[in-house]
Motif scaffolding. Structure first.
Motif, PDB file in Angstrom:
ATOM      1  N   GLY B   9     -68.041   3.411  17.880  1.00 51.81           N
ATOM      2  CA  GLY B   9     -67.681   4.081  16.623  1.00 51.81           C
ATOM      3  C   GLY B   9     -67.842   3.114  15.461  1.00 51.81           C
ATOM      4  N   VAL B  76     -65.830   2.922  30.592  1.00 49.13           N
ATOM      5  CA  VAL B  76     -65.094   1.782  31.151  1.00 49.13           C
ATOM      6  C   VAL B  76     -63.808   2.300  31.778  1.00 49.13           C
ATOM      7  CG1 VAL B  76     -63.979  -0.408  30.661  1.00 49.13           C
ATOM      8  CG2 VAL B  76     -66.055   0.237  29.423  1.00 49.13           C
ATOM      9  N   ALA B 102     -62.441  -1.053  20.907  1.00 50.75           N
ATOM     10  CA  ALA B 102     -62.585  -0.180  19.721  1.00 50.75           C
ATOM     11  C   ALA B 102     -62.781   1.235  20.220  1.00 50.75           C
ATOM     12  CB  ALA B 102     -63.761  -0.634  18.871  1.00 50.75           C
ATOM     13  N   GLY B 104     -61.083   4.005  19.708  1.00 54.14           N
ATOM     14  CA  GLY B 104     -60.790   5.177  18.888  1.00 54.14           C
ATOM     15  C   GLY B 104     -59.595   5.979  19.359  1.00 54.14           C
ATOM     16  N   ASN B 240     -56.751   5.979  22.046  1.00 53.45           N
ATOM     17  CA  ASN B 240     -57.410   6.296  23.314  1.00 53.45           C
ATOM     18  C   ASN B 240     -57.345   5.082  24.225  1.00 53.45           C
ATOM     19  OD1 ASN B 240     -59.123   7.160  25.310  1.00 53.45           O
ATOM     20  ND2 ASN B 240     -60.967   7.181  24.033  1.00 53.45           N
ATOM     21  N   TRP B 291     -61.730   5.987   8.789  1.00 55.84           N
ATOM     22  CA  TRP B 291     -63.078   5.443   8.808  1.00 55.84           C
ATOM     23  C   TRP B 291     -63.115   4.096   8.075  1.00 55.84           C
ATOM     24  CZ3 TRP B 291     -67.418   7.101  11.160  1.00 55.84           C
ATOM     25  CH2 TRP B 291     -68.628   6.580  10.718  1.00 55.84           C
ATOM     26  N   SER B 320     -60.090   9.477   0.860  1.00 58.67           N
ATOM     27  CA  SER B 320     -60.670  10.644   0.211  1.00 58.67           C
ATOM     28  C   SER B 320     -60.893  11.712   1.254  1.00 58.67           C
ATOM     29  CB  SER B 320     -61.989  10.283  -0.462  1.00 58.67           C
ATOM     30  OG  SER B 320     -62.891   9.798   0.499  1.00 58.67           O
TER      31      SER B 320
END
Ligand SMILES: Cc1cc2nc3c(=O)[nH]c(=O)nc-3n(C[C@H](O)[C@H](O)[C@H](O)COP(=O)(O)OP(=O)(O)OC[C@H]3O[C@@H](n4cnc5c(N)ncnc54)[C@H](O)[C@@H]3O)c2cc1C
Ligand code: SF4
Lengths: 514, 440
Positions: B9, B76, B102, B104, B240, B291, B320
Motif C-alpha cells: 500500500g 505472509v 505495512a 494496512g 490488519n 493515506w 480532505s
C-alpha cells in the motif's frame, strides 16, 4: 426528461442517417453549356471537350459512374499532354466537384432547402435537446465522468471504431475526392452565395459543419460545466473565435473581394502563410494586405512569446485555436483515451518537434524560392517539399489522423504529436512563462483522476503526488484535471516565475529533528 | 542488507521508494492483494466507470524492476522474528535483515449473525470491489451501515447505478462524530438532494436471511424493517495484524511503535494503518488511518533505515474528502466541538454548498484550524498560518491569499471577512491594510 433526451437523440440520428444517404442519391446529366460555364479556362475547355463528348447529355444513375467517366476523360486529356511533353498544359484544376454539382438532377437538387434544414438545422436541434435535457438530469456541480469506461463509444468499443472509420473516410474524401460529397456541398450553396457571393466549395461545407459541431458540442460543454466559470468562459471563447474568425470574417472578406484570412491562425500551424501565392495575394491587395502580412508576422514574433509568458499556451490552444476548439467540444467525450505512458511522451517530443523542424525547413525553402525565383535549394525541389508537407502533415496528420482518431486515441492527437505551433508555444511555456498548475501541498491521494482525464496525456498525478507543480510544454490549460480532482489539489494559475518550481510538499512537511 | 516490506500500500511503497532513492539495499515488497501498487482511494471511481483499474496504479509496471524493487504476490502467514524469516501461505520461507510491517487495515465487523450472508460485505480491498461488482448485479435497494467517509463513497457508487440507498447513522447527522453540527447538517441536506436516505440516530439490529443464504433486509435497533439485497458495513477499519498475534511482537490494537516507527523488536518496523503509537501526540489519534500519514511515515522510516534516524513528525494536521459533489478540506485539529480555550466562527453560503469555519484561541486570537466545504484552500498557506499561530484577524483579512478555487470562480473571502468582523469586531484592529495587488 430521459424521454426528451432520447427523443433528441432519435431526431439527430434520423437526420444523420438521411445525411449519410445523400451522396448516393440523385441522377446526373451534364450539358455542354453547363460544361462551358464550369470550365472557365478556355485552354482547358478546348482540351477537355473532345474527350468529354460522350458524356454530354448522357444520364448517369449515380455520382460514381459520372465521376468515373469524368476521371477517364481527364486522364486521357492529360495523357495526351504528357505524351507531347507539354507539362505546363496538364490540368490540375479540380473541375470534378463543380461539374458534379451542376449536373446533379432529381431529389436532392430539387429539395436543397428542405434537406439543408433536415441535415443541419433539425439535426442540430436534436443534438441540442439531447444535451439540454442534461440541465435537468445532471446535477450542477457534478464534476464526474461516470460510466465513461462502460460505454462503447467512449471506451474504444465497436461503435467507436465505426465512428473513427467514418471520420477518416470523411477526411479522405474531403481532401482527396470532394466530388463524391457534391450533394452535401450543394446543400450549403444558398448559404455560401449569401455569405461569400459565390458557390460553395468543399471547404465552405467543412467550415460550416465545423462551426455547427462546435456550437452543439460546445453547448454540451457549457451545460456539463455550468458550475465552473473557467470552463464557461473558455468554451465561449473557442466557439467565438471559430465562428467569427475562422468562418464569418474570411467569408465576408471574400464577399468584399478582399484577400480572405483567418486572422487568428498563426504560422506554422497556418503553413501556407509564406507560400508564394499567399504572399502575392497579400502584397497585391494594398493596405489591408500589408496589414495582414504584418499582423501574421507580429503574432509569430511578438504575440506568441508575450502571451505565453503571461498566460501559458492555453491562451491559444484552448481559448482561441480552431483545432483546439474542435478538440475541446466535439472531442471532449474522448479526452481520457490519450496515452499517459512515458513512452508516448517520448514519441510526442520527437514527433512534435520534428514537425516543427519540418515546417521551418519547408518555409525557408519556399521563401528562398519566393525571393530568388530559383526552385531548387541544395538540390531539392522546394515545390516538392511543400507538397510533401501539405500531404503528410496538412492532410494525413492534422485531418485524417488528428480528428479521425478521436474515438481511438483521444481528442488531441494532432495537438500533442503533430502541431508545429503547439511545439513552438510549448517551448516558450516550458522555459519562460508565469503559467503553471500549482499542486496543493500534500493533499493528493494519488487517485489518478487527473491523469486519466488529461487530454494531452500528461501524467498529472506523477507530479501532484510528489508535491511538484505541473510545468509541461504540452499542457494546454483546459483545466479539467483541476475540476475532476476530488481533493482540490490542482490550480491553473499565472504567477511569479521565481517560485514556479517550488516543491509544495517541502512547504508543509514538519522540519524533522535528526 | 535485505529489507522486506509486508504490504504494497501507500505506506510500504513510499518506504520502498525512499529507501531506494537513498541506498542500494535489496528491497522486497510482498502483498497478497495485487501485483502492483494501486490507489485504494480510487476504488470508487473504478466501480462508477470513471476509471479502469489500471488507472489507479500510480506507476507503470516497468518502474519496479527498473528501480530494483522486487515484488512478490504472496500472503505472509507468520513471522519468525528469532530467525528473521517470513513464512508465506504457499510454504515459501523468506529471510530479512530488516522487516517493515505495512499491512494496512481490515474492515471492522459488527458481530451480528448474518454477516456471512451473500450480499453482506465491506469495501476495503480490490477483492472487495470485485465482490461488490458481483453482488450489485440486480440489486434494487441497499443499506449502508455507518455514515462515515467510506459510507458516503459507497452511497455515491450505488447511486451511480440507480440503486436505492439508505445509510444508517449512529449520530444525528452525517459524520457528526467528526464534523461540527453545522457542517454535518449541511452535508446531510446535500445527501438528501442526491436521493440518499440518511437515517439518523439508528443502528443495525438484525440481518434478515431470505432463506437461501442471501440477505433480504435488516431490522434496526428501533425495530424498523428495511428491505435490501445488499448490505454494506462501513463502521470503520482496524489494523490488519491477526497473523502477528501470539508472537514476540508487542501489539495492542495495532503494532505498537515509538515515534521512530520502531517496534519492540530490533530491525522490525511498522507504519501506516496497522501501526499504533505508544505515545500519540497530544490531540492526535494513536492509530492514523490515512493515506497522507502513511505516506509521511514511509518517508520518515526510509530515512531512519538509511542511517538518518529521525522521528515521524506529521506537522500540522490536515485531511480532505469529498461528500458527493462537495469537497472538504480541513487544516489543524478541528473537532466536533471547539476545545475549551477555543472560539469558533462559522459561515455558510446561501446555496448551502459552501461553508467555512475557523477555530482560534480565545485569549491570543491564534489560529487553530480551518474547515472548508465547497471551497478549495491553499495547503501551504494554512499550514504556515497555523504553525505560526497567526492572529485570526490577519488570517481572515488575508483569506484571499489562500483561496485555491479555479480562476474566475466566485470569491467568498469578502463576505466571510465582513461576517467575521461583525461577529468579532475586536479583531478588526489587527488587520493589516496593505492590499493585495491584482496580479498577486
Ligand atoms: C475506499 C477507501 C477510500 C479511502 N479514501 C481515503 C482518502 O480519501 N484519504 C485518506 O487519507 N485515506 C483514505 N483511505 C484510507 C487509506 O486508503 C489508507 O489509510 C491507506 O491505504 C493505508 O495504507 P497502508 O499502506 O497502511 O495499508 P494498505 O493500503 O491497506 O496496504 C496494505 C497491504 O498489505 C497487504 N497485506 C496485509 N497483510 C498481509 C499479509 N499477511 N501478507 C501479504 N500481504 C498483506 C494488504 O493486502 C494490502 O495490500 C481510504 C480507504 C478506503 C478503503
Ligand atoms: S491531483 Fe487530485 S486527481 Fe490527481 S491523483 Fe491527486 S488527488 Fe487524484
Amino acid at each position: 426528461m430521459k424521454l426528451v433526451k432520447n427523443i433528441g437523440l432519435a431526431v439527430f440520428l434520423c437526420c444523420f442517417a438521411i445525411f449519410l444517404c445523400l451522396p448516393f442519391m440523385g441522377t446526373y446529366r451534364l450539358t455542354s453549356q453547363q460544361f462551358e460555364s464550369v470550365v472557365s479556362d478556355s485552354a482547358h475547355r478546348a482540351a477537355l471537350a473532345p474527350n468529354m463528348q460522350a458524356m454530354f447529355d448522357k444520364s448517369y444513375a449515380n455520382n460514381f459512374n459520372f465521376l468515373a467517366d469524368y476521371g477517364q476523360a481527364l486522364d486521357k486529356t492529360n495523357q495526351q499532354f504528357k505524351d507531347k511533353e507539354a507539362w505546363v498544359k496538364v490540368i490540375h484544376t479540380d473541375y470534378a466537384l463543380p461539374l458534379a454539382k451542376i449536373s446533379a438532377r432529381g431529389f436532392v437538387k430539387e429539395h436543397i432547402q428542405t434537406l439543408f434544414y433536415i441535415c443541419f438545422i433539425i439535426s442540430s436541434l436534436g443534438g441540442l435537446i439531447y444535451f439540454i435535457a442534461d440541465l435537468f438530469l445532471q446535477k450542477k456541480g457534478d464534476t464526474q465522468h461516470k460510466q465513461v469506461f462502460k460505454s462503447g463509444i467512449t471506451n474504444r468499443g465497436i461503435s467507436a471504431i465505426v465512428f473513427a472509420v467514418f471520420l477518416i473516410a470523411f477526411y479522405i474524401l474531403l481532401y482527396q475526392a470532394p466530388a463524391y460529397l457534391s450533394n452535401w456541398v450543394l446543400m450549403v450553396d444558398p448559404l455560401s452565395i449569401k455569405l461569400t457571393g459565390s458557390q460553395a466549395s468543399q471547404w465552405f461545407l467543412y467550415g460550416f459543419m465545423y462551426c455547427l459541431v462546435m456550437l452543439v458540442m460546445g453547448l454540451k460543454m457549457l451545460i456539463k460545466h455550468r458550475h465552473s466559470n473557467y470552463q464557461l468562459v473558455r468554451t465561449v471563447s473557442v466557439i467565438f473565435f471559430q465562428v467569427a474568425f475562422a468562418f464569418m470574417i474570411p467569408n465576408i472578406l471574400t464577399l468584399l473581394q478582399l484577400p480572405s484570412a483567418d486572422l487568428k491562425n498563426i504560422w506554422p500551424l497556418d503553413y501556407t502563410f509564406f507560400f508564394d501565392y499567399h504572399l502575392n495575394d497579400l502584397l497585391s491587395a494594398g493596405l489591408l494586405g500589408y496589414w495582414m502580412l504584418g499582423w501574421g508576422i507580429f503574432l509569430i514574433v511578438v504575440g506568441v512569446p508575450v502571451m505565453v509568458y503571461f498566460f501559458g499556451k492555453r491562451w491559444y490552444c484552448s481559448w482561441v485555436c480552431g483545432c483546439g476548439g474542435l478538440a475541446e467540444t466535439f472531442g471532449d467525450p474522448f479526452r481520457h483515451l490519450s496515452d499517459k505512458s512515458i513512452k508516448s511522451w517520448k514519441i510526442e517530443r520527437y514527433l512534435v518537434h520534428g514537425v516543427l523542424l519540418f515546417a521551418v525547413v519547408m518555409t525557408v525553402a519556399v521563401l528562398y524560392t519566393f525571393f530568388t525565383g530559383s526552385s531548387t535549394l541544395l538540390g531539392i525541389n522546394t515545390y516538392g517539399i511543400r507538397q510533401v508537407y501539405a500531404f503528410a502533415i496538412g492532410f494525413i496528420f492534422a485531418g485524417a489522423v488528428g480528428t479521425g482518431f478521436y474515438p481511438l486515441m483521444g481528442n488531441r492527437v494532432w495537438c500533442r504529436f503533430g502541431c508545429p505551433l503547439a511545439a513552438y508555444l510549448g517551448i516558450v511555456q516550458r522555459f519562460k512563462s508565469r503559467y503553471r498548475i500549482t499542486t496543493n501541498g500534500g493533499q493528493c491521494i494519488s487517485c489518478g483522476n487527473c491523469s486519466t482525464y488529461c487530454e494531452m496525456g500528461i501524467d498529472v498525478r506523477a507530479y501532484a503526488q510528489r508535491g511538484e507543480n505541473i510545468i509541461r510544454a504540452s499542457c494546454v490549460g483546459c483545466g479539467i484535471c483541476a475540476e475532476v480532482c476530488p481533493r482540490g489539489v490542482l490550480k491553473l494559475e499565472n504567477g511569479p516565475e521565481n517560485n514556479r518550481f517550488e516543491n509544495q510538499l517541502n512547504l508543509i512537511r514538519a522540519k524533522n529533528e535528526v | 542488507m535485505k529489507i522486506v516490506i509486508i504490504g504494497n500500500g501507500i505506506g510500504g511503497i513510499t518506504a520502498a521508494r525512499n529507501i531506494r532513492k537513498q541506498s542500494d539495499h535489496e528491497i522486497l515488497v510482498i502483498s497478497a492483494e495485487s501485483d502492483y501498487f494501486f490507489s485504494r482511494t480510487a476504488l470508487m471511481y473504478v466501480y462508477m466507470g470513471q476509471m479502469k483499474f489500471e488507472h489507479t496504479q500510480p506507476y507503470e509496471n516497468w518502474f519496479w524492476e527498473k528501480n530494483r524493487i522486487s515484488l512478490l504476490n504472496a500472503y505472509v502467514k507468520s513471522v519468525d522474528f528469532e530467525k528473521q524469516t517470513l513464512h508465506t501461505a504457499n510454504g515459501q520461507k523468506i529471510s530479512y535483515d530488516k522487516l517493515i510491517i505495512a499491512t494496512g487495515s481490515v474492515p471492522k465487523k459488527i458481530g451480528l449473525s448474518g454477516e456471512g450472508l451473500k450480499g453482506v460485505q465491506s469495501l476495503y480491498s480490490k477483492q472487495d470491489l470485485e465482490l461488490l461488482e458481483q453482488n450489485s448485479g440486480d440489486v434494487k435497494e441497499a443499506v449502508i451501515v455507518g455514515g462515515g467517509l467510506i459510507g458516503i463513497e459507497l452511497a455515491e457508487m450505488l447511486r451511480s447505478r440507480n440503486i436505492k440507498v439508505s445509510i444508517l447513522s449512529r449520530e444525528n447527522a452525517y459524520w457528526n462524530s467528526v464534523l461540527p453540527q453545522e457542517e454535518a447538517q449541511m452535508i446531510s441536506r446535500h445527501i438528501a438532494e442526491h436521493h440518499i436516505n440518511l437515517i439518523a440516530n439508528t443502528e443495525l439490529g438484525k440481518i434478515l436471511d431470505d432463506g437461501s443464504g442471501s440477505v433480504k433486509g435488516i431490522i434496526t435497533k428501533k425495530g424498523a424493517e428495511i428491505p435490501c439485497q445488499l448490505l454494506l458495513i462501513s463502521i470503520g477499519v482496524q489494523p490488519n495484524i491477526n497473523f502477528l498475534k501470539n508472537s514476540a511482537l508487542a501489539i495492542n490494537k495495532g503494532v505498537l511503535v515509538n515515534e521512530f516507527l520502531e517496534t519492540n523488536i530490533t530491525n522490525v518496523y511498522a507504519l501506516g494503518d496497522c501501526a499504533e503509537f505508544e505515545n500519540p501526540k497530544l490531540l492526535h489519534p494513536p492509530i492514523e488511518q490515512l493515506w497522507y500519514t502513511a505516506q509521511m511515515q514511509g518517508e520518515a522510516l526510509a530515512n531512519t533505515i538509511c542511517g538518518h534516524r529521525q522521528t515521524y513528525r506529521r506537522g500540522v494536521w490536515f485531511n480532505s474528502a469529498k461528500f458527493l459533489d462537495i469537497e472538504y478540506q480541513t487544516y489543524g485539529c478541528m473537532f466536533k466541538q471547539p476545545l475549551a480555550d477555543e472560539e469558533t466562527f462559522y459561515w455558510e453560503h446561501s446555496s448551502g454548498r459552501k461553508a467555512f469555519r475557523a477555530n482560534f484561541e480565545k485569549e491570543s486570537g491564534a489560529l487553530r484550524g480551518f474547515n472548508f466545504l465547497g471551497i478549495r484552500f491553499n495547503h501551504p498557506v494554512a499550514n504556515r498560518w497555523i504553525s505560526e499561530k497567526r492572529n485570526i484577524g490577519l488570517c481572515i483579512a488575508e483569506l484571499k491569499k489562500g483561496v485555491f478555487d479555479a480562476e474566475f470562480s466566485k470569491q467568498h473571502h469578502r463576505k466571510i471577512a465582513d461576517e467575521f468582523f461583525r461577529q468579532f469586531p475586536a479583531y478588526a484592529k489587527t488587520q493589516k491594510t496593505n492590499k493585495l495587488k491584482f496580479w498577486m
